[in-house]
Design an enzyme around this catalytic site. Structure first.
Site, PDB file in Angstrom:
ATOM      1  N   GLU A  18       0.819  -1.216   0.000  1.00  0.00           N
ATOM      2  CA  GLU A  18       0.000   0.000   0.000  1.00  0.00           C
ATOM      3  C   GLU A  18       0.857   1.272   0.000  1.00  0.00           C
ATOM      4  O   GLU A  18       0.500   2.274  -0.634  1.00  0.00           O
ATOM      5  CB  GLU A  18      -0.914   0.041   1.243  1.00  0.00           C
ATOM      6  N   ILE A 420      26.515  -6.165 -22.746  1.00  0.00           N
ATOM      7  CA  ILE A 420      26.517  -6.987 -21.532  1.00  0.00           C
ATOM      8  C   ILE A 420      25.394  -8.027 -21.546  1.00  0.00           C
ATOM      9  O   ILE A 420      25.373  -8.953 -20.742  1.00  0.00           O
ATOM     10  CB  ILE A 420      26.424  -6.081 -20.281  1.00  0.00           C
ATOM     11  N   GLY A 421      24.428  -7.873 -22.431  1.00  0.00           N
ATOM     12  CA  GLY A 421      23.436  -8.944 -22.544  1.00  0.00           C
ATOM     13  C   GLY A 421      22.031  -8.466 -22.839  1.00  0.00           C
ATOM     14  O   GLY A 421      21.456  -8.791 -23.868  1.00  0.00           O
ATOM     15  N   GLU A 594      29.038  -8.279  -3.342  1.00  0.00           N
ATOM     16  CA  GLU A 594      28.190  -7.928  -2.205  1.00  0.00           C
ATOM     17  C   GLU A 594      27.964  -9.107  -1.270  1.00  0.00           C
ATOM     18  O   GLU A 594      27.445  -8.937  -0.177  1.00  0.00           O
ATOM     19  CB  GLU A 594      26.876  -7.318  -2.671  1.00  0.00           C
ATOM     20  N   GLU A 654      32.423  -2.326 -14.617  1.00  0.00           N
ATOM     21  CA  GLU A 654      31.868  -0.982 -14.670  1.00  0.00           C
ATOM     22  C   GLU A 654      32.919   0.049 -14.297  1.00  0.00           C
ATOM     23  O   GLU A 654      33.102   0.349 -13.137  1.00  0.00           O
ATOM     24  CB  GLU A 654      30.689  -0.900 -13.685  1.00  0.00           C
ATOM     25  N   HIS A 683      23.517   3.854 -16.820  1.00  0.00           N
ATOM     26  CA  HIS A 683      22.542   4.238 -15.796  1.00  0.00           C
ATOM     27  C   HIS A 683      21.919   5.598 -16.089  1.00  0.00           C
ATOM     28  O   HIS A 683      21.022   6.040 -15.391  1.00  0.00           O
ATOM     29  CB  HIS A 683      23.200   4.227 -14.415  1.00  0.00           C
TER      30      HIS A 683
END
Ligand code: GLN
Ligand code: ZN
Length: 743
Positions: A18, A420-421, A594, A654, A683
């Protein structure tokens, strides 16, 4: 006994997202701020109600946010960067900091420790001038809870974490710390004015990274001061143990500590000093980051063990961290199979577990817990794993030999160009996928649409003279979910959303059992795409470590073992592709970095199994199959040796935003495999000119020799539109041709 169960936060996005819907309508100016606020208030009341109805004694207050709690705290502390202070409307300013507006660039956002949640990074400078503190949000939410009769604790991010996560122009020093602490003190004074005994929990997860002596001394200063202002102040750490900090905190006047006993089991090493102190201890034992049912019997034993050090009168039990990181409820998961569903507990169900556990623990009531469900075992997978030998983790030929063979085989020019794909995921692409999913489109019609899109994409790439082509990934909604949907051992929930940032949510696949691949997952599309061209077509796979890191992973076996199982499935796909004529295969490891553990001492272990998983998935490649990988970042300085050991023939990375500075590490370590340092930033919709990209290529050539370099954008193009994609790629190819001519 009061206050025996506590929650560090609840998913604020709402049962049916919501808050997401309201926020996005507000941003589109479809609803007013008053409407948005009333949705927020309803959600808060509903979430408190859920906690109280379940029997939780201390609900979380101030865990709500319109965007992010770190951002909220910046407002509370008067820590808005100078560059936003010209905006006088508070709501406008808040969202401008989060998302930018026509005249302000948004603040930076980054991952909250090793979760998939992103916070807004505070911007501080040594000469930073704090504005006035503002307790409006905290007071409103506290009053709201009071008026409706909820007992709760105010959740705040603490000063060490706030500073630790800030972007500063210098190392943290007293010049920055002292004024910040002053702001915290002012804030606390106002909060305590509401009620002297108000419970406050300061979140200090930064301490679990392993605080150094400097940070520990600041910690002591901070909590001596803050606890002197508020008698009911506790400090919470999570995601790992925080023993160094605990040793300091027990000697400050804080009331208690909240410790993670799920991901920080080593916190038990502090039990003795905690026992000897007079501190209250909240044991975080309900997993706030994963979706599986708690093994209540085992948890009860842990609690009883803890109680041999710290008396029950001083114990509370709670969630390991905020429940923000898990989906809201299992209620809407009608489509999940029972054998999967019975393994699960989302936020709402976890409240129930917490209270049940507390009853058994505190009242000594003989409670028979439901039998803890077990994932079913796939014997074939087990057998395959035990038959692995070291050869399965090693390519048949060394890179130098493979490179020569690739040279003959592919006959590529110097500085080969590729992408990159993914190509743009237009509204049309998404519509075709959705209609097929809903059964509105036949398999035949779906296949035809996909193949048409692939054909258009391949024709475009040929027309602009790219050297190595891709099929475009139109069949994929997400690079992990696509594989999760097809692999055994994975399930996809219908409503298992978790907040990633702002209004954005993700729905991670559930890795609940032994993983295997019932049939080829990408072969059909890649083979079709290759049939359309004589240029090399890259097969596109997501790597095992990334699939693992972006899923909810079973907790009844080590992550390393789950990674190995996924690796075997990817390995089979690599083999199928190469046997069907796909001789370049990219195995993306976007989330490799990460996944690194928070504590330095655990890195070697992670690197070992993450590396092994990648190797296992790719080492089946023949001498003349070229393995590519892609990683969405550029900072390789501390992991370059591991990257090298992955032994990929080509890695695309990158570096577009950092020029060639970050590429130097490849040269310095004598990295010999080929590298495609993204030469433009996907980006942003901006199309860099030919000259700009050419200059970028020359900059790269200063660092690495031409025969080691590839030219490509810095990530997949799926979030871009076609016009800018076409324009940018045309410029990229032209810039490359110009640079080539000079070699
Ligand atoms: N192959 C993927 C794509 O192009 C890689 C995405 C990523 O790195 N995040 O979309
Ligand atoms: Zn990427």
């Amino acid at each position: 006994m009061n206050n025996k169960t506590a929650v560090l936060g609840f998913p604020r996005i709402g049962e049916k997202r919501e808050l997401k819907i309201a926020l996005e309508s507000y941003w589109k100016r479809e609803i007013s701020i008053n409407k948005l606020e009333s949705v927020a208030s309803e959600l808060r009341l509903k979430h408190w109600e859920l906690q109280r109805n379940a029997g939780v004694s201390l609900v979380a207050i101030n865990d709500f946010s319109f965007y992010d709690n770190t951002l909220d705290l910046m407002i509370a502390l008067g820590a808005q960067p100078q560059r936003f202070r010209d905006i006088s409307d508070v709501n406008q300013r808040y969202f401008a900091m989060a998302r930018g507006d026509t005249t302000h660039t948004a603040m930076e956002m980054t991952k909250w420790f090793n979760t998939n949640y992103h916070y807004i990074v505070p911007e501080l400078t040594t000469d930073f001038e704090f504005g006035a503190i503002c307790t409006d949000k905290i007071v409103t939410e506290y009053r709201e809870a009071q008026e409706n009769g909820f007992d709760g604790a105010i959740q705040l991010i603490g000063p060490i974490t706030f500073l630790g996560l800030s972007r500063c122009d210098t190392v943290i020093t007293r010049t920055l710390f002292d004024p910040l602490l002053e702001q915290y003190a002012k804030l606390l004074r106002e909060i305590v004015a509401l009620d002297t005994n108000i419970e406050i929990v300061m979140h200090e997860p930064f301490l679990t990274i392993g605080a150094d002596a400097g940070e520990l001394s600041l910690l002591k200063i901070a909590y001596e001061r803050l606890a002197s202002l508020s008698p009911s102040l506790s400090v919470a750490t999570y995601f790992e143990h925080s023993n160094e900090a605990t040793a300091v905190l027990v000697h400050t006047p804080i009331k208690g500590l909240v410790l993670d006993f799920v991901y920080g089991t080593k916190n038990s090493e502090s039990l003795e000093i905690l026992g000897k102190s007079t501190k209250h201890v909240t044991i975080g034992i309900i997993d706030g980051r994963n979706v599986w049912k708690n093994n209540l019997q085992q948890s009860l034993q842990t609690l009883e063990y803890i109680a041999t050090y710290v008396p029950k009168e001083r114990l509370t039990i709670g969630t390991s961290c905020s429940l923000l990181h898990v989906p809201y409820t299992l209620k809407h998961e009608e489509k999940l199979e029972t054998n999967v569903k019975e393994l699960l507990a989302f936020a709402e169900e976890k409240l129930g577990e917490l209270v049940l556990l507390s009853k058994a623990f505190f009242s000594g009531e003989a409670i028979t817990f439901p039998v803890h469900p077990k994932a079913s075992v796939d014997e074939a997978v087990k057998k395959r794993l035990s038959a692995l030998t070291s050869n399965d983790f090693k390519r048949s030929h060394p890179f130098s030999v493979r490179q020569m063979s690739a040279h003959d085989h592919f006959d590529l020019p110097l500085l080969p160009t590729t992408t990159i794909g993914s190509f743009p995921q237009t509204a049309e692409v998404r519509k075709v996928r959705q209609e097929f999913k809903k059964g509105l489109l036949s398999k035949k019609a779906y296949d035809k649409s996909m193949k048409d899109m692939i054909a258009t994409c391949v024709a475009f790439q040929e027309s602009i003279d790219l050297d190595v082509l891709v099929h475009g990934e139109f069949e994929r909604n997400d690079m992990v979910e696509y594989f999760g949907e097809q692999l055994n051992g994975f399930a996809i929930s219908s409503n298992g959303w978790v907040q990633s940032y702002g209004s954005r949510c993700v729905k991670p696949p559930l890795l609940y059992g032994d993983v295997s691949r019932p049939k080829a997952m990408t072969l059909e599309w890649s083979v079709y795409a290759q049939s359309l061209t004589s240029r090399p077509m890259k097969g596109m796979l997501t790597g095992p470590v990334t699939i693992l890191n972006w899923s909810f992973v079973r907790d009844d076996q080590p992550r390393a073992l789950s990674a190995t199982q996924i690796a075997l499935a990817i390995r089979d796909e690599v083999d199928d592709l190469q046997n069907s004529g796909i001789k370049m295969i990219q195995v993306d490891e976007a989330a490799f970095k990460e996944g690194y553990p928070l504590r330095y001492e655990n890195r070697t272990d992670y690197e070992r199994w993450a590396l092994d998983s990648f190797l296992l998935s790719t080492a089946i490649a023949h001498k003349d199959t070229q393995i590519h990988t892609h990683m969405c970042y550029s900072e390789f300085t501390d992991i370059i040796k591991t990257i090298e050991a992955m032994d990929a023939d080509v890695i695309s990375i990158e570096t577009s935003r950092s020029g060639n500075r970050l590429l130097r590490i490849f040269k310095e370590t004598g990295y010999s495999q080929e590298v495609g340092p993204g030469i433009y930033d996907i980006h942003s919709p901006r199309v860099p000119s030919v000259e700009e990209m050419e200059a970028q290529i020359y900059a790269l050539l200063e660092v690495l020799p031409a025969n080691q370099l590839w030219i490509n954008p810095d990530c997949g193009l799926k979030t871009r539109g076609w016009p800018e994609t076409q324009a940018a790629l045309i410029n990229m190819v032209e810039a490359t041709k110009k640079a080539r001519a000079t070699l």
